[in-house]
Design a protein around this motif. Structure first.
Motif, short mmCIF file in Angstrom:
data_model
loop_
_atom_site.label_atom_id
_atom_site.label_comp_id
_atom_site.label_asym_id
_atom_site.label_seq_id
_atom_site.Cartn_x
_atom_site.Cartn_y
_atom_site.Cartn_z
N VAL A 235 3.80 9.49 -4.81
CA VAL A 235 4.03 8.38 -3.90
C VAL A 235 2.70 7.66 -3.69
O VAL A 235 1.70 8.29 -3.34
CB VAL A 235 4.59 8.87 -2.55
CG1 VAL A 235 4.74 7.71 -1.57
CG2 VAL A 235 5.93 9.58 -2.76
N VAL A 236 2.70 6.35 -3.90
CA VAL A 236 1.49 5.55 -3.73
C VAL A 236 1.73 4.59 -2.57
O VAL A 236 2.68 3.80 -2.59
CB VAL A 236 1.14 4.76 -5.01
CG1 VAL A 236 -0.20 4.06 -4.85
CG2 VAL A 236 1.12 5.70 -6.21
N LEU A 237 0.89 4.68 -1.55
CA LEU A 237 1.06 3.90 -0.31
C LEU A 237 -0.09 2.93 -0.13
O LEU A 237 -1.26 3.29 -0.27
CB LEU A 237 1.12 4.86 0.88
CG LEU A 237 1.32 4.23 2.27
CD1 LEU A 237 2.72 3.66 2.40
CD2 LEU A 237 1.05 5.26 3.37
N GLY A 238 0.24 1.69 0.19
CA GLY A 238 -0.78 0.69 0.45
C GLY A 238 -1.60 1.04 1.68
O GLY A 238 -1.10 1.67 2.63
N GLY A 239 -2.85 0.66 1.70
CA GLY A 239 -3.72 0.94 2.83
C GLY A 239 -3.44 0.04 4.02
O GLY A 239 -2.65 -0.92 3.93
#
Length: 291
Positions: A235-239
């Motif tokens: 899972v890649v989450l925006g900052g």
């Protein structure tokens, strides 16, 4: 005449060997490097997270492991590390492989490296596939600055505490998650970071059914609630988005707090102005006007 053994120079201790952290394919075996294939066939010792997975890998690669295969995983690292380091100290080349990707990155291997560094032994790597970097590259989210957070805690309270620590994280974040816990994870992310934070779920990377789903946390939670999730997940989450700087008057209180702690006014103004991205001159004037 045979030379007198007592007059022969002392050859000294045998040179120490080395440890090689070798990345293995995360899905497609065609991603195995030529160096990985060579090392698996020549190393004195192959330490494997799962010997059955190693056996399937070498079969698919057409490699015969000549050295000794040792099971080395999170449950026996503490007891086997010293033994492996002793073998390397005696001159053996040890290759460390995990089930997928680079050893020691959310996988066994850190204890081995830590011990080798402390003992002054050589540690090198055969780079290769990485689920972290592959997911980051495919996510469509900023890649210039990122952090890897591994698996979030399973218990709700511990998970909430970890996410609270990341509330202001500006970098793109990469997580791993089990498919049966993905819905719970996305719900926790939405509660902490809001429904509109961008996210990408990367499933079965490099495999036949590779899939990358991109959207907001709210959108992907709806997707997860209506889909049977299978396979390995990243899972890649925006900052966190940048905060609007506001007006100098909005930050007078922050300057006064620093002054109350004994910091000189000009230094306090400079520190706050840099942090919130406002003019030092205008902030200094606002502080004086408020007195």
């Amino acid at each position: 005449m045979d030379p007198n053994p007592s007059t022969l120079p002392d050859s000294g201790p045998a040179p120490a060997g080395r440890i090689v952290l070798a990345a293995t394919p995360i899905g497609n075996t065609g991603d195995a490097s030529a160096r990985l294939v060579e090392l698996l066939g020549t190393a004195d010792i192959v330490a494997a997270e799962d010997t059955r997975r190693l056996h399937r890998l070498v079969q698919s690669l057409g490699v015969t492991v000549a050295g000794r295969v040792i099971s080395y995983h999170e449950h026996n690292e503490a007891t086997k590390t010293a033994e492996l380091l002793a073998q390397v100290q005696a001159g053996s080349t040890l290759v460390m492989v995990t089930d997928a990707g680079m050893p020691s990155v959310s996988d066994p291997g850190f204890r081995l490296v830590e011990g080798a560094v402390a003992a002054g032994l050589t540690v090198t790597a055969v780079p290769g596939p990485s689920a972290v970097l592959t997911a980051l590259a495919l996510s469509g989210l900023p890649t210039d600055r990122f952090c890897f957070e591994g698996f979030l805690p399973r218990k709700a309270g511990e998970r909430a505490s970890r996410l609270a620590e990341l509330a202001g994280e500006r970098r793109t974040m990469v997580f791993f998650e089990a498919p049966h816990r993905l819905e719970v994870m996305l719900r926790a992310l939405r509660e902490r970071f809001g429904p509109d934070r961008p996210v990408a779920v990367c499933r079965e990377l490099t495999k036949t059914y590779e899939e990358v789903i991109r959207g907001t946390l709210s959108e992907l939670l709806v997707w997860a609630e209506s889909t049977e999730i299978r396979g390995e997940i990243a899972v890649v989450l925006g900052g966190a988005p940048e905060k609007a700087p506001g007006t100098p008057e909005d930050h007078v209180a922050a300057v006064n707090e620093l002054v109350a702690q004994g910091i000189r006014l000009k230094e306090a103004v400079a520190a706050v102005a840099e942090d919130v991205r406002v003019s030092k001159r205008e902030l200094y004037s606002a502080v004086l006007a408020a007195r």
